[in-house]
Design a protein around this motif. Structure first.
Motif, PDB file in Angstrom:
ATOM      1  N   LEU A  98      43.283  52.261  42.581  1.00  0.00           N
ATOM      2  CA  LEU A  98      41.786  52.244  43.274  1.00  0.00           C
ATOM      3  C   LEU A  98      41.836  52.318  44.595  1.00  0.00           C
ATOM      4  O   LEU A  98      41.297  51.203  45.318  1.00  0.00           O
ATOM      5  N   ASP A  99      42.233  53.022  44.924  1.00  0.00           N
ATOM      6  CA  ASP A  99      41.880  53.421  46.278  1.00  0.00           C
ATOM      7  C   ASP A  99      40.916  53.824  46.548  1.00  0.00           C
ATOM      8  O   ASP A  99      40.223  54.238  47.871  1.00  0.00           O
ATOM      9  N   ARG A 100      40.006  54.320  45.624  1.00  0.00           N
ATOM     10  CA  ARG A 100      38.828  54.392  45.479  1.00  0.00           C
ATOM     11  C   ARG A 100      38.342  54.008  44.754  1.00  0.00           C
ATOM     12  O   ARG A 100      38.248  53.573  43.409  1.00  0.00           O
ATOM     13  N   TYR A 109      42.415  41.143  34.276  1.00  0.00           N
ATOM     14  CA  TYR A 109      43.352  40.597  35.172  1.00  0.00           C
ATOM     15  C   TYR A 109      43.649  40.749  36.894  1.00  0.00           C
ATOM     16  O   TYR A 109      43.853  39.143  37.096  1.00  0.00           O
ATOM     17  N   LEU A 110      43.952  41.711  36.887  1.00  0.00           N
ATOM     18  CA  LEU A 110      42.952  41.605  38.843  1.00  0.00           C
ATOM     19  C   LEU A 110      42.045  40.368  39.150  1.00  0.00           C
ATOM     20  O   LEU A 110      42.152  40.659  40.519  1.00  0.00           O
ATOM     21  N   VAL A 165      40.149  42.566  42.602  1.00  0.00           N
ATOM     22  CA  VAL A 165      39.512  43.571  42.283  1.00  0.00           C
ATOM     23  C   VAL A 165      38.577  42.683  41.799  1.00  0.00           C
ATOM     24  O   VAL A 165      37.931  41.881  41.084  1.00  0.00           O
ATOM     25  N   HIS A 166      37.358  43.231  42.365  1.00  0.00           N
ATOM     26  CA  HIS A 166      36.399  42.937  42.406  1.00  0.00           C
ATOM     27  C   HIS A 166      35.318  44.360  40.923  1.00  0.00           C
ATOM     28  O   HIS A 166      35.815  45.592  41.105  1.00  0.00           O
ATOM     29  N   VAL A 173      27.729  51.012  33.598  1.00  0.00           N
ATOM     30  CA  VAL A 173      28.543  51.392  34.013  1.00  0.00           C
ATOM     31  C   VAL A 173      29.810  50.551  34.818  1.00  0.00           C
ATOM     32  O   VAL A 173      29.098  50.584  35.533  1.00  0.00           O
ATOM     33  N   TRP A 174      30.777  50.321  34.138  1.00  0.00           N
ATOM     34  CA  TRP A 174      31.386  49.299  34.790  1.00  0.00           C
ATOM     35  C   TRP A 174      32.482  50.398  36.130  1.00  0.00           C
ATOM     36  O   TRP A 174      33.533  51.106  35.541  1.00  0.00           O
ATOM     37  N   ARG A 175      32.703  49.742  37.764  1.00  0.00           N
ATOM     38  CA  ARG A 175      33.389  50.386  38.592  1.00  0.00           C
ATOM     39  C   ARG A 175      33.780  48.797  39.288  1.00  0.00           C
ATOM     40  O   ARG A 175      33.845  47.967  38.972  1.00  0.00           O
ATOM     41  N   PHE A 176      35.536  49.756  39.510  1.00  0.00           N
ATOM     42  CA  PHE A 176      36.404  48.535  40.119  1.00  0.00           C
ATOM     43  C   PHE A 176      36.636  48.589  41.460  1.00  0.00           C
ATOM     44  O   PHE A 176      36.655  50.350  41.545  1.00  0.00           O
ATOM     45  N   SER A 177      37.175  47.778  42.382  1.00  0.00           N
ATOM     46  CA  SER A 177      36.932  48.587  43.475  1.00  0.00           C
ATOM     47  C   SER A 177      38.571  47.670  43.942  1.00  0.00           C
ATOM     48  O   SER A 177      38.108  46.129  43.423  1.00  0.00           O
TER      49      SER A 177
END
Length: 345
Positions: free
Chosen positions: A285-287, A321-322, A328-329, A337-341
């Motif tokens: 998740l560097d982006r 979990y994160l 993580v958001h 579509v889900w995106r995680f950051s």
């Protein structure tokens, strides 16, 4: 007695149709599986008046039925079955429960969560089921062709299951089952499945661990379409900590692989495995990324649709979990579509 990190008291599994006594009154036999994981271990416990308690069933196919028929006419002949126990709802464990229960005139014993999930999935054939499947994998960022292929698979659970019995005997966490004059304590855990059942007998020094603790592979901990917002990794890791209370010298009888000593090191290995997966998830998740994009970091090899289903479900479990920890958001991008950051909301 001290054991090195993992020791195996039996070098080879039993041959088809044969039983091996692994401890007094506890016998081991195997059934083949039509998967990459090509076998399941089953257990027969001596019970009262010459009877038996059987643990797990195998998948519902012709080969497994033939092997059961030979066992019941051979090594198990003349021994009435007092209990038939399924550790959890996965097809290799409960697949032949209906067939065996009817043939042996015995009730299935299982946890409520596992029986309900098995019964639901075996009955499920509604249009909403398939719509939910497709929408779930689309939200994870899988491409339309892969989503379509998964959808065409339909309900892949049903073909591997003989009818799930319409009734069962429930067992809850902490319950004590008296089997053959010995007490077996039920240990119910979540993560790999909703209410996975393991059985510990202090007198015998044995843990029948099902899929909760395996000697060489990590059981799948995934998020599935029926519970898209679940965080299954948290209770799975909590279960590993809980099992540390069992004696180090416990003989572990797993559903796959060889029986082994070394419960505590193996629990530490499993926790470390998921810790490493969590680190790799953070690094991916560097982006901002979709579940499918993170999956390709955790599982870089080429995979068929069945493997993708497991890989993306396990990837989402680590992301969830994160998210719950606030590291993580998750947000919905274009098309839902889900995106995680990294970082909280």
């Amino acid at each position: 007695m001290k054991f090195s990190p993992l020791t195996y008291p039996f070098e080879l599994p039993p041959e088809p149709g044969r039983l091996i006594e692994v401890a007094p009154g506890i016998s081991w036999f195997q059934m083949p599986l039509p998967f990459a994981l090509d076998h399941i271990n089953l257990w027969a416990l001596d019970d009262d008046d010459g009877g038996l308690t059987l643990i797990d069933c195998g998948v519902a196919d012709a080969v497994t039925r033939q092997l059961w028929t030979a066992l019941l006419a051979g090594p198990l002949a003349g021994r009435p079955v007092r209990r038939l126990i399924a550790t959890h709802f996965h097809p290799d464990h409960i697949g032949l429960a209906g067939w065996l229960a009817e043939r042996l005139s015995v009730e299935l014993t299982a946890t409520l969560g596992e029986w309900l999930f098995a019964r639901m999935l075996w009955l499920e054939d509604s249009p909403a089921y398939y719509t939910n499947q497709t929408e779930f994998y689309r939200r994870l960022g899988l491409d339309p062709a892969t989503c379509a292929t998964i959808s065409r698979r339909g309900n892949s659970y049903r073909p591997r299951i003989d009818p799930i019995p319409v009734r069962f005997l429930g067992v809850e966490d902490g319950a004590v089952l008296r089997i053959g004059g010995r007490d077996w304590r039920a240990i119910v855990t979540a993560g790999h499945s909703p209410a996975h059942l393991s059985l510990h007998c202090p007198e015998a020094g044995v843990l029948i661990s099902g899929d909760q603790v395996l000697p060489r592979i990590s059981p799948i901990v995934g998020v599935w379409p029926q519970q898209p917002d679940e965080n299954p990794l948290a209770p799975f890791l909590a279960a590993l900590t809980r099992l540390e209370a069992l004696p180090e010298e416990t003989l572990v009888l797993p559903s796959h692989g060889l029986p082994f000593h070394g419960l505590h090191p193996r629990l530490a290995d499993l926790a470390a495995h998921h810790g490493e997966r969590l680190d790799r998830t953070r690094a991916a998740l560097d982006r901002p990324a979709t579940t499918a994009e993170v999956m390709r970091t955790l599982f870089p090899r080429a995979m068929d649709p069945s493997q993708i289903v497991f890989a993306v479900g396990e990837t989402l479990a680590h992301l969830a979990y994160l998210v719950e920890r606030g590291e993580v958001h998750r947000e919905s991008a274009a098309g839902g579509v889900w995106r995680f950051s990294r970082g909280g909301a």
